[in-house]
Design a protein around this motif. Structure first.
Motif, PDB file in Angstrom:
ATOM      1  N   PRO A  39       0.848  -1.198   0.000  1.00 17.30           N
ATOM      2  CA  PRO A  39       0.000   0.000   0.000  1.00 17.30           C
ATOM      3  C   PRO A  39       0.886   1.251   0.000  1.00 17.30           C
ATOM      4  O   PRO A  39       2.064   1.209   0.374  1.00 17.30           O
ATOM      5  CB  PRO A  39      -0.786  -0.130   1.301  1.00 17.30           C
ATOM      6  N   THR A  40       0.327   2.356  -0.410  1.00 18.98           N
ATOM      7  CA  THR A  40       1.081   3.613  -0.423  1.00 18.98           C
ATOM      8  C   THR A  40       1.403   4.042   1.006  1.00 18.98           C
ATOM      9  O   THR A  40       0.788   3.566   1.975  1.00 18.98           O
ATOM     10  CB  THR A  40       0.280   4.729  -1.107  1.00 18.98           C
ATOM     11  N   GLN A  41       2.357   4.958   1.138  1.00 22.02           N
ATOM     12  CA  GLN A  41       2.702   5.475   2.461  1.00 22.02           C
ATOM     13  C   GLN A  41       1.500   6.141   3.116  1.00 22.02           C
ATOM     14  O   GLN A  41       1.304   6.024   4.325  1.00 22.02           O
ATOM     15  CB  GLN A  41       3.870   6.455   2.357  1.00 22.02           C
ATOM     16  N   ALA A  42       0.678   6.823   2.290  1.00 19.05           N
ATOM     17  CA  ALA A  42      -0.517   7.464   2.841  1.00 19.05           C
ATOM     18  C   ALA A  42      -1.483   6.425   3.396  1.00 19.05           C
ATOM     19  O   ALA A  42      -2.070   6.598   4.479  1.00 19.05           O
ATOM     20  CB  ALA A  42      -1.197   8.303   1.766  1.00 19.05           C
ATOM     21  N   GLU A  43      -1.647   5.318   2.679  1.00 19.68           N
ATOM     22  CA  GLU A  43      -2.558   4.261   3.129  1.00 19.68           C
ATOM     23  C   GLU A  43      -2.040   3.590   4.398  1.00 19.68           C
ATOM     24  O   GLU A  43      -2.811   3.304   5.331  1.00 19.68           O
ATOM     25  CB  GLU A  43      -2.751   3.233   2.013  1.00 19.68           C
ATOM     26  N   LEU A  44      -0.737   3.340   4.438  1.00 15.52           N
ATOM     27  CA  LEU A  44      -0.154   2.716   5.635  1.00 15.52           C
ATOM     28  C   LEU A  44      -0.215   3.678   6.815  1.00 15.52           C
ATOM     29  O   LEU A  44      -0.455   3.266   7.953  1.00 15.52           O
ATOM     30  CB  LEU A  44       1.289   2.300   5.352  1.00 15.52           C
ATOM     31  N   SER A  45       0.024   4.948   6.538  1.00 13.60           N
ATOM     32  CA  SER A  45      -0.059   5.945   7.608  1.00 13.60           C
ATOM     33  C   SER A  45      -1.456   5.983   8.207  1.00 13.60           C
ATOM     34  O   SER A  45      -1.631   6.046   9.441  1.00 13.60           O
ATOM     35  CB  SER A  45       0.310   7.319   7.035  1.00 13.60           C
ATOM     36  N   GLU A  46      -2.477   5.902   7.345  1.00  8.96           N
ATOM     37  CA  GLU A  46      -3.863   5.907   7.842  1.00  8.96           C
ATOM     38  C   GLU A  46      -4.182   4.620   8.592  1.00  8.96           C
ATOM     39  O   GLU A  46      -4.832   4.640   9.641  1.00  8.96           O
ATOM     40  CB  GLU A  46      -4.820   6.087   6.662  1.00  8.96           C
ATOM     41  N   GLU A  47      -3.718   3.481   8.046  1.00 11.76           N
ATOM     42  CA  GLU A  47      -4.000   2.196   8.691  1.00 11.76           C
ATOM     43  C   GLU A  47      -3.438   2.136  10.104  1.00 11.76           C
ATOM     44  O   GLU A  47      -4.111   1.689  11.037  1.00 11.76           O
ATOM     45  CB  GLU A  47      -3.421   1.048   7.858  1.00 11.76           C
ATOM     46  N   PHE A  48      -2.195   2.590  10.275  1.00 13.17           N
ATOM     47  CA  PHE A  48      -1.534   2.457  11.570  1.00 13.17           C
ATOM     48  C   PHE A  48      -1.701   3.692  12.452  1.00 13.17           C
ATOM     49  O   PHE A  48      -1.266   3.694  13.601  1.00 13.17           O
ATOM     50  CB  PHE A  48      -0.053   2.153  11.368  1.00 13.17           C
ATOM     51  N   GLY A  49      -2.304   4.750  11.896  1.00  8.56           N
ATOM     52  CA  GLY A  49      -2.528   5.947  12.692  1.00  8.56           C
ATOM     53  C   GLY A  49      -1.256   6.666  13.079  1.00  8.56           C
ATOM     54  O   GLY A  49      -1.127   7.174  14.200  1.00  8.56           O
ATOM     55  N   VAL A  50      -0.293   6.699  12.144  1.00  7.40           N
ATOM     56  CA  VAL A  50       1.003   7.331  12.429  1.00  7.40           C
ATOM     57  C   VAL A  50       1.336   8.313  11.318  1.00  7.40           C
ATOM     58  O   VAL A  50       0.691   8.354  10.265  1.00  7.40           O
ATOM     59  CB  VAL A  50       2.123   6.275  12.536  1.00  7.40           C
ATOM     60  N   ARG A  52       3.743   9.853   8.292  1.00  9.64           N
ATOM     61  CA  ARG A  52       4.424   9.159   7.191  1.00  9.64           C
ATOM     62  C   ARG A  52       5.891   8.893   7.499  1.00  9.64           C
ATOM     63  O   ARG A  52       6.484   7.952   6.980  1.00  9.64           O
ATOM     64  CB  ARG A  52       4.309   9.983   5.900  1.00  9.64           C
ATOM     65  N   GLY A  53       6.490   9.740   8.337  1.00 15.76           N
ATOM     66  CA  GLY A  53       7.887   9.510   8.707  1.00 15.76           C
ATOM     67  C   GLY A  53       8.083   8.158   9.374  1.00 15.76           C
ATOM     68  O   GLY A  53       9.084   7.474   9.133  1.00 15.76           O
ATOM     69  N   ALA A  54       7.129   7.765  10.211  1.00 12.44           N
ATOM     70  CA  ALA A  54       7.216   6.458  10.869  1.00 12.44           C
ATOM     71  C   ALA A  54       7.093   5.341   9.850  1.00 12.44           C
ATOM     72  O   ALA A  54       7.772   4.296   9.940  1.00 12.44           O
ATOM     73  CB  ALA A  54       6.126   6.336  11.935  1.00 12.44           C
ATOM     74  N   VAL A  55       6.209   5.524   8.861  1.00 13.24           N
ATOM     75  CA  VAL A  55       6.050   4.520   7.803  1.00 13.24           C
ATOM     76  C   VAL A  55       7.335   4.396   6.995  1.00 13.24           C
ATOM     77  O   VAL A  55       7.793   3.291   6.687  1.00 13.24           O
ATOM     78  CB  VAL A  55       4.865   4.892   6.884  1.00 13.24           C
ATOM     79  N   ARG A  56       7.941   5.536   6.668  1.00  7.94           N
ATOM     80  CA  ARG A  56       9.191   5.504   5.898  1.00  7.94           C
ATOM     81  C   ARG A  56      10.287   4.762   6.654  1.00  7.94           C
ATOM     82  O   ARG A  56      11.056   4.001   6.061  1.00  7.94           O
ATOM     83  CB  ARG A  56       9.639   6.923   5.543  1.00  7.94           C
TER      84      ARG A  56
END
Length: 295
Positions: A39-50, A52-56
């Motif tokens: 999934p995109t960083q935006a999608e992962l950020s929304e899924e985990f509630g964090v 985008r820096g944490a996703v990266r």
């Protein structure tokens, strides 16, 4: 618990490592398969509630573990194919780049090479050099010693299938001329890219080429005296276009040569091979005093 680790609803936000562990488990369980896009960083950020820096950070961890491929800006990475079993030989282009990158993680980098041209080495170096320019790794020194065939010898390969198909007038061998242009151009790019690290990043860089008086039947890469990669050239008959001519030749495709890896930490026999290979290279380097002439 700090405010940064708490979501709006009061629940604890996962750390980058926890996100990486969750995604890693999805890959291992088969929920995410080789070739699938994340999934995109935006999608992962929304899924985990964090943020985008944490996703990266999580994706960077997965990339370093070799679980992601096609990592580039603007498009989600894909799940990488499973790595071969430990010790399984791989094509040079596949095997060399990650091992060079690992070698460049050391403070003192020492790379010794025997090869027919430096094409594969030049390409494999792009990743560790990019990481240096990005500030992700910073060795104190980099030393390269490269042995390539001399321009003045009769190469075992590449050679014309029909040796009477030379220029005819001056006896020039078009296959040899083509190889020499490739050898010199690739060596110059390799030299330039390494020297650019010295000038822009203030890293102590040494690059030296010497001329082999024979055609090497194999390629050898020695990385920091800790790992040896060896692959034998496999001769094939093929055609190449060069200067409006079709050259039919016996040649090798070096990047397809299968590399066998030996590391000191993998046991006594592997360690002995690495040490003997390094001794052999050092002796050969000292014996050959002719520097490579680049046209």
């Amino acid at each position: 618990m700090t405010q940064e680790n708490v979501a709006v609803d009061g629940s604890k936000r996962p750390s980058p490592q926890e996100i990486a562990d969750i995604l890693r488990e999805r890959i291992r369980a088969g929920d995410l398969k080789a070739g699938d896009r994340l999934p995109t960083q935006a999608e992962l950020s929304e899924e985990f509630g964090v943020e985008r820096g944490a996703v990266r950070q999580a994706l960077r961890s997965l990339q370093e573990d070799g679980l992601l491929s096609n990592v580039s800006k603007g498009s989600p990475p894909r799940i990488a194919a499973p790595a071969p079993a430990h010790g399984e030989p791989q094509p040079t282009m596949v095997a060399l780049a990650p091992r060079l990158t690992r070698a460049f993680g050391e403070p003192e980098v020492r790379i010794d090479v025997v090869c027919h041209t430096s094409e594969t080495l030049m390409l494999a170096l792009s990743e560790p050099l990019r990481m240096i320019h990005e500030g992700r790794i910073r060795p104190r020194s980099i030393s390269f010693r490269v042995l390539l065939p001399s321009r003045n010898i009769n190469l075992a390969f590449p050679v014309l299938v029909d040796t009477s198909a030379g220029d005819g007038t001056d006896g020039a061998d078009p296959v040899h001329e083509r190889w020499l242009q490739m050898r010199d151009a690739q060596a110059r790019v390799l030299q330039h890219n390494l020297n650019a690290v010295r000038s822009t990043q203030r890293v102590d860089v040494s690059v030296a080429f010497r001329a082999l008086p024979f055609t090497p039947p194999m390629k050898l890469y020695l990385l920091n005296g800790e790992e040896a990669l060896i692959g034998y050239y496999m001769l094939t008959r093929r055609e190449e276009e060069w200067q409006s001519r079709t050259l039919e030749m016996y040649d090798v495709l070096g990047f397809e040569s299968v590399l066998f890896a030996f590391r000191k930490q993998d046991g006594h026999r592997d360690g002995a091979f690495v040490e003997e290979s390094q001794k052999w290279f050092d002796a050969l380097w000292e014996t050959i005093t002719t520097d490579l002439t680049l046209s």
